[in-house]
Enzyme design. Structure first.
Site, PDB file in Angstrom:
ATOM      1  N   ASP A  87       0.691  -1.257   0.092  1.00 15.61           N
ATOM      2  CA  ASP A  87      -0.113   0.350   0.256  1.00 15.61           C
ATOM      3  C   ASP A  87       0.480   1.452   0.333  1.00 15.61           C
ATOM      4  OD1 ASP A  87      -2.625  -1.590   0.075  1.00 15.61           O
ATOM      5  OD2 ASP A  87      -2.894  -1.342   2.316  1.00 15.61           O
ATOM      6  N   ARG A 112      -4.991  -4.507   6.330  1.00 13.05           N
ATOM      7  CA  ARG A 112      -6.175  -3.477   6.317  1.00 13.05           C
ATOM      8  C   ARG A 112      -7.249  -4.391   6.639  1.00 13.05           C
ATOM      9  NH1 ARG A 112      -6.849  -0.521   1.056  1.00 13.05           N
ATOM     10  NH2 ARG A 112      -6.032  -1.818  -0.027  1.00 13.05           N
TER      11      ARG A 112
END
Length: 260
Positions: free
Chosen positions: A15, A146
């Site tokens: 990310d 996440r």
């Protein structure tokens, strides 16, 4: 630009706000990416008390909670993630639907749960005042940290999102032996794939190497059946093959990848 080689690939997306280990393959070694060990390990810092649209600090806060949690509650909740689990990837992710990454503004897409494996998950430390936790997660390829943060907040009924992520391991590569991007010296730091691939290997002759280059199979002299094995010619990886009965079938032709 550092290598002067256009053919380049990595072994797993990070990310934008994340940091850590990112193995990079250049030239013909990109053909070997699928044969590298691909389990990952992370240190994730999670903020409790709110959810965001992206499940991390880059999204907008979508919900807040007054509830506070303690370390023992977090430890108990983490038990829900041990072993094989089903997780729903974040709406904003590297997954592609019909060739497009999830998700573009205004588009509605259907996301399906994915089966992933959590080999190890444990609380490293917990800040009760600021309601943050550092958690070590060892997992299979394709695991969304996440999503673990979001699901953890859901279990605890307090909301949660990821605020920091460090990938500490990727297959056999670890962060303590990694090089910062600005410190890379290609000739000094390049690694022979034979040192990394965890596959059985056999030496082949020049005539066998030529057969491989012409798309032909080899005779299996090992009398073993294995899914994948490295075929080495002249200190270089010629191909990846599979031993099936009395034949070695070529799966991936590399050619002459490495010479000492």
């Amino acid at each position: 630009k550092l290598t002067g080689i256009k053919q380049i690939g990595h072994t797993g997306t990070l990310d934008p706000f994340a940091e850590g280990v990112l193995p990079v393959c250049i030239g013909k070694s990109t053909r070997l990416i699928e044969y590298l060990a691909d389990d990952k390990e992370y240190i994730a810092t999670i903020q409790f008390g709110s959810n965001t649209t992206t499940y991390d600090l880059e999204g907008e806060i979508s919900e807040t909670f007054d509830k506070k949690v303690n370390s023992q509650e977090v430890i108990e909740a983490l038990k829900n993630f041990e072993g094989e689990i089903s997780q729903l990837p974040p709406l904003y992710s590297a997954i592609k639907v019909k060739g497009k990454k999830l998700a573009r503004k205004g588009e509605k897409v259907e996301i399906h749960p994915r089966q992933v494996t959590i080999h190890k998950i444990e609380l490293k430390d917990f800040d009760e005042e600021h309601q943050t936790a550092r958690i070590l997660i060892s997992c299979s390829k394709g695991t969304y940290i996440r999503s673990i943060a979001f699901d953890l907040g859901k279990i605890l009924n307090c909301g949660a999102h990821l605020i920091k992520l460090i990938r500490t391991k990727a297959g056999r590569f670890s962060i303590d032996k990694s090089i910062h991007l600005e410190g890379i010296n290609v000739e000094e730091h390049i690694i022979n794939p034979l040192e990394i691939l965890e596959l059985p290997a056999i030496e082949i002759t020049q005539s066998e190497h030529e057969r491989i280059l012409h798309g032909q199979f080899l005779q299996n002299k090992t009398s073993k059946c294995v899914d994948f094995l490295i075929l080495i010619y002249n200190n270089s990886i010629s191909a990846i093959g599979t031993a099936d009965g009395d034949k070695i079938l070529v799966k991936t032709v590399v050619g002459t990848l490495w010479k000492n």
